[in-house]
Scaffold this active site. Structure first.
Site, PDB file in Angstrom:
ATOM      1  N   GLU A  76     -53.326 -52.583  18.068  1.00 22.58           N
ATOM      2  CA  GLU A  76     -53.202 -51.362  18.874  1.00 22.58           C
ATOM      3  C   GLU A  76     -54.493 -50.549  18.733  1.00 22.58           C
ATOM      4  OE1 GLU A  76     -50.189 -48.425  17.949  1.00 22.58           O
ATOM      5  OE2 GLU A  76     -50.559 -47.380  19.830  1.00 22.58           O
ATOM      6  N   GLU A 125     -57.913 -46.688  14.704  1.00 21.93           N
ATOM      7  CA  GLU A 125     -57.905 -45.288  15.137  1.00 21.93           C
ATOM      8  C   GLU A 125     -59.194 -44.629  14.657  1.00 21.93           C
ATOM      9  OE1 GLU A 125     -55.992 -42.945  16.989  1.00 21.93           O
ATOM     10  OE2 GLU A 125     -57.705 -41.760  16.337  1.00 21.93           O
ATOM     11  N   ASP A 147     -64.382 -46.969  15.155  1.00 25.59           N
ATOM     12  CA  ASP A 147     -64.467 -47.098  16.605  1.00 25.59           C
ATOM     13  C   ASP A 147     -63.947 -48.493  16.977  1.00 25.59           C
ATOM     14  OD1 ASP A 147     -65.168 -47.474  19.236  1.00 25.59           O
ATOM     15  OD2 ASP A 147     -67.182 -46.655  19.021  1.00 25.59           O
ATOM     16  N   ASP A 163     -57.666 -41.545  25.909  1.00 19.95           N
ATOM     17  CA  ASP A 163     -58.121 -40.227  26.383  1.00 19.95           C
ATOM     18  C   ASP A 163     -58.791 -40.372  27.750  1.00 19.95           C
ATOM     19  OD1 ASP A 163     -57.563 -38.634  23.915  1.00 19.95           O
ATOM     20  OD2 ASP A 163     -58.980 -40.075  23.060  1.00 19.95           O
ATOM     21  N   LYS A 210     -63.971 -34.399  31.952  1.00 24.29           N
ATOM     22  CA  LYS A 210     -65.260 -33.790  32.334  1.00 24.29           C
ATOM     23  C   LYS A 210     -66.323 -34.873  32.527  1.00 24.29           C
ATOM     24  CE  LYS A 210     -64.553 -29.456  29.916  1.00 24.29           C
ATOM     25  NZ  LYS A 210     -64.844 -28.723  28.705  1.00 24.29           N
ATOM     26  N   ASP A 265     -50.683 -42.200  31.536  1.00 20.15           N
ATOM     27  CA  ASP A 265     -50.041 -41.234  32.443  1.00 20.15           C
ATOM     28  C   ASP A 265     -51.026 -40.818  33.543  1.00 20.15           C
ATOM     29  OD1 ASP A 265     -51.573 -40.014  30.288  1.00 20.15           O
ATOM     30  OD2 ASP A 265     -51.076 -38.115  31.251  1.00 20.15           O
ATOM     31  N   THR A 273     -44.699 -44.571  22.245  1.00 19.10           N
ATOM     32  CA  THR A 273     -45.674 -43.845  21.416  1.00 19.10           C
ATOM     33  C   THR A 273     -45.335 -42.347  21.472  1.00 19.10           C
ATOM     34  OG1 THR A 273     -47.237 -43.297  23.189  1.00 19.10           O
ATOM     35  CG2 THR A 273     -47.522 -45.442  22.135  1.00 19.10           C
ATOM     36  N   PHE A 316     -47.307 -40.024  22.619  1.00 18.15           N
ATOM     37  CA  PHE A 316     -47.706 -39.498  23.925  1.00 18.15           C
ATOM     38  C   PHE A 316     -46.693 -39.876  24.997  1.00 18.15           C
ATOM     39  CE2 PHE A 316     -51.914 -37.429  24.370  1.00 18.15           C
ATOM     40  CZ  PHE A 316     -52.159 -37.240  23.026  1.00 18.15           C
ATOM     41  N   GLU A 317     -46.102 -41.065  24.887  1.00 17.50           N
ATOM     42  CA  GLU A 317     -45.082 -41.431  25.870  1.00 17.50           C
ATOM     43  C   GLU A 317     -43.901 -40.457  25.774  1.00 17.50           C
ATOM     44  OE1 GLU A 317     -41.999 -44.285  25.674  1.00 17.50           O
ATOM     45  OE2 GLU A 317     -42.570 -45.191  27.568  1.00 17.50           O
TER      46      GLU A 317
HETATM   47  C1  LIG Z   1     -54.507 -39.644  23.879  1.00 17.63           C
HETATM   48  S1  LIG Z   1     -54.393 -40.284  22.282  1.00 17.63           S
HETATM   49  C2  LIG Z   1     -53.032 -41.434  22.383  1.00 17.63           C
HETATM   50  C3  LIG Z   1     -52.494 -41.801  21.027  1.00 17.63           C
HETATM   51  C4  LIG Z   1     -51.390 -42.883  21.047  1.00 17.63           C
HETATM   52  N1  LIG Z   1     -51.876 -44.117  21.637  1.00 17.63           N
HETATM   53  C5  LIG Z   1     -50.168 -42.398  21.792  1.00 17.63           C
HETATM   54  O1  LIG Z   1     -49.913 -42.935  22.878  1.00 17.63           O
HETATM   55  O2  LIG Z   1     -49.463 -41.545  21.249  1.00 17.63           O
HETATM   56  C6  LIG Z   1     -55.787 -41.392  22.206  1.00 17.63           C
HETATM   57  C7  LIG Z   1     -56.088 -41.843  20.796  1.00 17.63           C
HETATM   58  O3  LIG Z   1     -57.158 -42.799  20.819  1.00 17.63           O
HETATM   59  C8  LIG Z   1     -58.055 -42.506  19.739  1.00 17.63           C
HETATM   60  N2  LIG Z   1     -59.369 -43.066  20.115  1.00 17.63           N
HETATM   61  C9  LIG Z   1     -60.195 -42.604  21.077  1.00 17.63           C
HETATM   62  N3  LIG Z   1     -61.306 -43.370  21.159  1.00 17.63           N
HETATM   63  C10 LIG Z   1     -61.159 -44.350  20.222  1.00 17.63           C
HETATM   64  C11 LIG Z   1     -61.967 -45.437  19.805  1.00 17.63           C
HETATM   65  N4  LIG Z   1     -63.152 -45.674  20.377  1.00 17.63           N
HETATM   66  N5  LIG Z   1     -61.520 -46.234  18.811  1.00 17.63           N
HETATM   67  C12 LIG Z   1     -60.315 -45.986  18.221  1.00 17.63           C
HETATM   68  N6  LIG Z   1     -59.508 -44.962  18.573  1.00 17.63           N
HETATM   69  C13 LIG Z   1     -59.918 -44.162  19.552  1.00 17.63           C
HETATM   70  C14 LIG Z   1     -58.000 -40.989  19.650  1.00 17.63           C
HETATM   71  O4  LIG Z   1     -58.453 -40.520  18.399  1.00 17.63           O
HETATM   72  C15 LIG Z   1     -56.517 -40.719  19.874  1.00 17.63           C
HETATM   73  O5  LIG Z   1     -55.774 -40.782  18.680  1.00 17.63           O
END
Ligand SMILES: C[S@@+](CC[C@H](N)C(=O)[O-])C[C@H]1O[C@@H](n2cnc3c(N)ncnc32)[C@H](O)[C@@H]1O
Length: 217
Positions: free
Chosen positions: A48, A73, A100, A123, A127, A159, A196, A198-199
């Protein structure tokens, strides 16, 4: 988000994969790590990307003990929050790392070793000046192809309609991804019975959720 951790760091460490020098050695290539060095038992591996508070990893780790789940994460506090949930359940089939995901998929994950890659609610970076941070690019799609086994699956949920359309168009142009039927939405039986965090938030708000699955062919 809850600030005080109930478990000391030592209790979390069996569930964490430390990426050597992830921040201090940025730029230097990392070595691939076989799954047998990460998990106690060999099982199909699902990855994931961006697990946030870790609801998917925790629920899936409990519900599917025959599968290993590896979460990546980039934000340390989310990694620790989610890993505490995993440690409290003592899940031998779930491990997390803080890095990353692009770097991990490119350098650390052994090619053709993953059954499923999940990307849930990345995300959207609305912007224009932040667009370069967008996770799902052609480069990312190629990294997913690199780590998936033949027949392995990419599972994508968002979403954001524009993001969904962009990914659909991108993957339609890559013949190695075959579009499958989308996964169905579940009927939650309780407050934590969502894919998740966010879902849960977005479904409660009544926002439409877009889902797709692709097989590597
Ligand atoms: C909008 S949140 C969604 C979290 C989770 N997937 C959920 O649905 O509840 C996006 C997540 O991706 C992580 N993230 C963003 N860019 C990333 C990257 N390059 N590598 C790992 N995680 C990343 C962010 O820190 C954040 O926790």
């Amino acid at each position: 988000m809850r600030k005080t951790k109930r478990l000391p760091r030592e209790a979390l460490s069996p569930f964490l994969l430390d990426i050597p020098g992830e921040w201090t050695m940025a730029g230097r290539p990392l070595d691939p790590i076989p799954w047998t060095a990460i998990f106690e038992q060999e099982r199909p591996v699902e990855v994931e990307v961006g697990f946030g508070k870790g609801l998917f990893l925790t629920n899936s780790g409990v519900a599917r003990p025959d599968t290993n789940f590896f979460g990546i994460e980039i934000v340390r506090k989310y990694q620790l929050y989610a890993t505490e949930r995993i440690a409290l359940r003592n899940l031998p089939n779930v491990r997390t790392c803080c890095a990353d995901a692009k770097r991990i998929l490119r350098e650390v994950v052994v090619p053709e070793s993953v059954a499923v890659v999940h990307v849930f609610f990345p995300d959207p970076w609305w912007k224009t000046k932040h667009k370069k941070r967008l996770l799902f690019t052609r480069e990312f799609a190629d990294m997913v192809l690199r780590v998936l086994k033949m027949g392995g699956v990419l599972h994508f949920v968002t979403d954001v309609q524009d993001y969904f359309e962009m990914v659909t168009e991108l993957l339609a142009g890559i013949p190695a991804f075959a579009l499958l039927d989308p996964p169905a939405e579940n009927n939650p039986e309780h407050d934590m019975d969502y894919l998740t965090n966010f879902e849960r938030k977005f479904r409660r708000e009544g926002r439409p959720i877009h889902r797709s699955r692709y097989r590597k062919v």
